[in-house]
Design a protein around this motif. Structure first.
Motif, PDB file in Angstrom:
ATOM      1  N   ALA A 152      39.222  21.729  45.744  1.00 50.74           N
ATOM      2  CA  ALA A 152      39.366  22.611  44.113  1.00 50.74           C
ATOM      3  C   ALA A 152      38.671  23.848  44.873  1.00 50.74           C
ATOM      4  O   ALA A 152      39.162  25.339  43.833  1.00 50.74           O
ATOM      5  CB  ALA A 152      38.896  21.163  43.473  1.00 50.74           C
ATOM      6  N   ALA A 153      37.013  23.663  45.384  1.00 48.78           N
ATOM      7  CA  ALA A 153      36.680  25.245  45.158  1.00 48.78           C
ATOM      8  C   ALA A 153      37.456  25.491  46.141  1.00 48.78           C
ATOM      9  O   ALA A 153      37.583  27.425  46.143  1.00 48.78           O
ATOM     10  CB  ALA A 153      35.024  24.657  45.617  1.00 48.78           C
ATOM     11  N   THR A 154      38.096  25.751  47.447  1.00 47.53           N
ATOM     12  CA  THR A 154      38.867  26.412  48.080  1.00 47.53           C
ATOM     13  C   THR A 154      39.841  27.676  47.284  1.00 47.53           C
ATOM     14  O   THR A 154      40.187  28.540  46.817  1.00 47.53           O
ATOM     15  CB  THR A 154      38.949  26.060  49.497  1.00 47.53           C
ATOM     16  N   THR A 155      40.479  26.843  46.315  1.00 45.49           N
ATOM     17  CA  THR A 155      41.681  27.140  45.265  1.00 45.49           C
ATOM     18  C   THR A 155      41.198  27.901  44.396  1.00 45.49           C
ATOM     19  O   THR A 155      41.632  29.231  44.106  1.00 45.49           O
ATOM     20  CB  THR A 155      41.817  26.004  44.988  1.00 45.49           C
ATOM     21  N   VAL A 156      39.828  27.971  43.703  1.00 51.05           N
ATOM     22  CA  VAL A 156      39.485  28.163  43.394  1.00 51.05           C
ATOM     23  C   VAL A 156      38.578  29.804  43.228  1.00 51.05           C
ATOM     24  O   VAL A 156      39.016  31.103  42.517  1.00 51.05           O
ATOM     25  CB  VAL A 156      38.377  27.703  42.271  1.00 51.05           C
ATOM     26  N   VAL A 157      37.576  29.961  44.801  1.00 46.47           N
ATOM     27  CA  VAL A 157      37.124  30.900  45.252  1.00 46.47           C
ATOM     28  C   VAL A 157      38.670  31.891  45.818  1.00 46.47           C
ATOM     29  O   VAL A 157      38.645  33.092  45.439  1.00 46.47           O
ATOM     30  CB  VAL A 157      36.641  30.714  46.412  1.00 46.47           C
ATOM     31  N   GLY A 158      39.169  31.649  46.090  1.00 46.98           N
ATOM     32  CA  GLY A 158      41.030  32.156  46.542  1.00 46.98           C
ATOM     33  C   GLY A 158      41.364  33.072  45.318  1.00 46.98           C
ATOM     34  O   GLY A 158      42.128  34.263  45.133  1.00 46.98           O
ATOM     35  N   ALA A 159      41.100  31.939  44.002  1.00 46.23           N
ATOM     36  CA  ALA A 159      42.361  32.395  42.953  1.00 46.23           C
ATOM     37  C   ALA A 159      40.935  34.473  42.378  1.00 46.23           C
ATOM     38  O   ALA A 159      41.697  34.983  41.659  1.00 46.23           O
ATOM     39  CB  ALA A 159      42.341  32.143  42.496  1.00 46.23           C
ATOM     40  N   ILE A 160      39.443  33.641  42.528  1.00 47.88           N
ATOM     41  CA  ILE A 160      38.605  34.856  41.757  1.00 47.88           C
ATOM     42  C   ILE A 160      39.585  36.228  41.599  1.00 47.88           C
ATOM     43  O   ILE A 160      39.412  37.319  41.192  1.00 47.88           O
ATOM     44  CB  ILE A 160      37.799  34.794  42.394  1.00 47.88           C
ATOM     45  N   PRO A 161      39.401  36.890  43.243  1.00 46.93           N
ATOM     46  CA  PRO A 161      39.218  38.345  43.446  1.00 46.93           C
ATOM     47  C   PRO A 161      40.819  38.701  43.506  1.00 46.93           C
ATOM     48  O   PRO A 161      40.455  40.076  42.701  1.00 46.93           O
ATOM     49  CB  PRO A 161      39.724  38.526  45.438  1.00 46.93           C
ATOM     50  N   LEU A 162      41.719  37.802  42.996  1.00 41.24           N
ATOM     51  CA  LEU A 162      43.177  38.172  42.108  1.00 41.24           C
ATOM     52  C   LEU A 162      42.656  38.804  40.436  1.00 41.24           C
ATOM     53  O   LEU A 162      43.088  39.588  40.164  1.00 41.24           O
ATOM     54  CB  LEU A 162      44.059  37.869  42.334  1.00 41.24           C
ATOM     55  N   LEU A 163      41.468  38.352  40.031  1.00 41.78           N
ATOM     56  CA  LEU A 163      40.675  38.477  39.094  1.00 41.78           C
ATOM     57  C   LEU A 163      40.303  39.740  38.633  1.00 41.78           C
ATOM     58  O   LEU A 163      40.303  40.775  37.594  1.00 41.78           O
ATOM     59  CB  LEU A 163      39.956  37.457  38.161  1.00 41.78           C
ATOM     60  N   VAL A 164      40.077  40.380  39.578  1.00 42.15           N
ATOM     61  CA  VAL A 164      39.346  41.737  39.645  1.00 42.15           C
ATOM     62  C   VAL A 164      39.482  42.856  40.560  1.00 42.15           C
ATOM     63  O   VAL A 164      39.857  43.953  40.221  1.00 42.15           O
ATOM     64  CB  VAL A 164      37.913  41.565  40.506  1.00 42.15           C
ATOM     65  N   LEU A 165      40.799  42.117  41.194  1.00 42.20           N
ATOM     66  CA  LEU A 165      41.377  43.317  41.686  1.00 42.20           C
ATOM     67  C   LEU A 165      42.913  43.723  40.642  1.00 42.20           C
ATOM     68  O   LEU A 165      42.655  43.690  39.689  1.00 42.20           O
ATOM     69  CB  LEU A 165      42.167  42.394  43.058  1.00 42.20           C
ATOM     70  N   ASP A 166      42.896  45.603  41.358  1.00 42.52           N
ATOM     71  CA  ASP A 166      43.927  45.491  40.957  1.00 42.52           C
ATOM     72  C   ASP A 166      45.133  45.753  41.269  1.00 42.52           C
ATOM     73  O   ASP A 166      45.759  46.762  42.071  1.00 42.52           O
ATOM     74  CB  ASP A 166      43.793  47.250  40.067  1.00 42.52           C
ATOM     75  N   PRO A 167      45.823  44.596  40.930  1.00 42.60           N
ATOM     76  CA  PRO A 167      47.067  44.932  41.965  1.00 42.60           C
ATOM     77  C   PRO A 167      48.376  45.537  41.437  1.00 42.60           C
ATOM     78  O   PRO A 167      48.254  45.808  40.374  1.00 42.60           O
ATOM     79  CB  PRO A 167      47.727  43.502  41.785  1.00 42.60           C
TER      80      PRO A 167
END
Length: 215
Positions: A147-162
């Protein structure tokens, strides 16, 4: 609100209204198309759940174990859904796609825990509360790491500007919150079902039948 319901109510209220020559009244076409896409995603989600159930039933040789795994999906999706409702965010097509994708993450954690419990229980009576506690405690590190791998992998997409901001941010938000909730569901819902309905974890015995020559 459902755009199609709003369209029916609006057009009924405007029925009989005289318009100048060459003019006509139409409802927002984009809103209607968005509602149709959302309905299509809902049907795709139902089909994905059915296919996932059949695949897990075949691999686990059990009709009940897939139900245990899928039982963790609603509580896992409830957290992001409640957060979106609190923020008054609409459920659009990108957000619905994110919910469909995160359902697989929720099933992954619950399948791990359910399989561990079944190996400890085998095809026997219900496991005691202490046995279930030992299984959860011995495997909680693996489930939490998943679960932690999934959560941590998604966090950068919340702060980046894709580039595709709407779809990517929706997927990242639902993945992070749903991944965290899937861990909680795996260590609570699955052991609770093992205690309340232990027969769900039994195999239907095709391997034993084949081994015995079909007798």
């Amino acid at each position: 609100m459902d755009p199609e319901r709003v369209e029916r109510a609006t057009m009924a209220a405007l029925e009989g209204l005289d318009t100048p020559p060459g003019y006509t009244l139409t409802f927002d076409r984009d809103a209607i198309e968005a509602a149709e896409r959302l309905r299509g995603i809902s049907l795709s989600f139902a089909a994905a759940v059915a296919l996932a159930y059949m695949a897990m039933a075949a691999l686990s040789e059990s009709f009940g174990l897939p139900l245990v795994a899928l039982a963790a999906v609603p509580p896992s999706l409830a957290l992001p859904a409640l957060m979106l409702a609190a923020g008054r965010s609409p459920l659009d097509a990108p957000m619905a796609c994110a919910f469909v994708a995160v359902s697989g993450v929720a099933v992954n954690a619950s399948v791990l825990m359910a399989d561990y419990i079944r190996k400890a229980k085998k095809n026997g009576p219900a496991a005691s509360a202490m046995d279930l506690y030992r299984v959860v405690r011995s495997r909680i590190a693996i489930v939490s790491a998943t679960a932690a791998t999934t959560v941590v992998g998604a966090i950068p997409l919340l702060v980046l500007d894709p580039g595709d901001e709407g779809m990517v941010r929706a997927l990242a938000f639902v993945t992070a919150s749903g991944g965290a909730a899937s861990f909680a569901a795996a260590v609570t819902v699955v052991p609770a079902l093992a205690a309340a309905a232990p027969r769900l974890f039994d195999r239907f015995g095709l391997s034993a039948i084949a081994r015995d020559g079909g007798g």
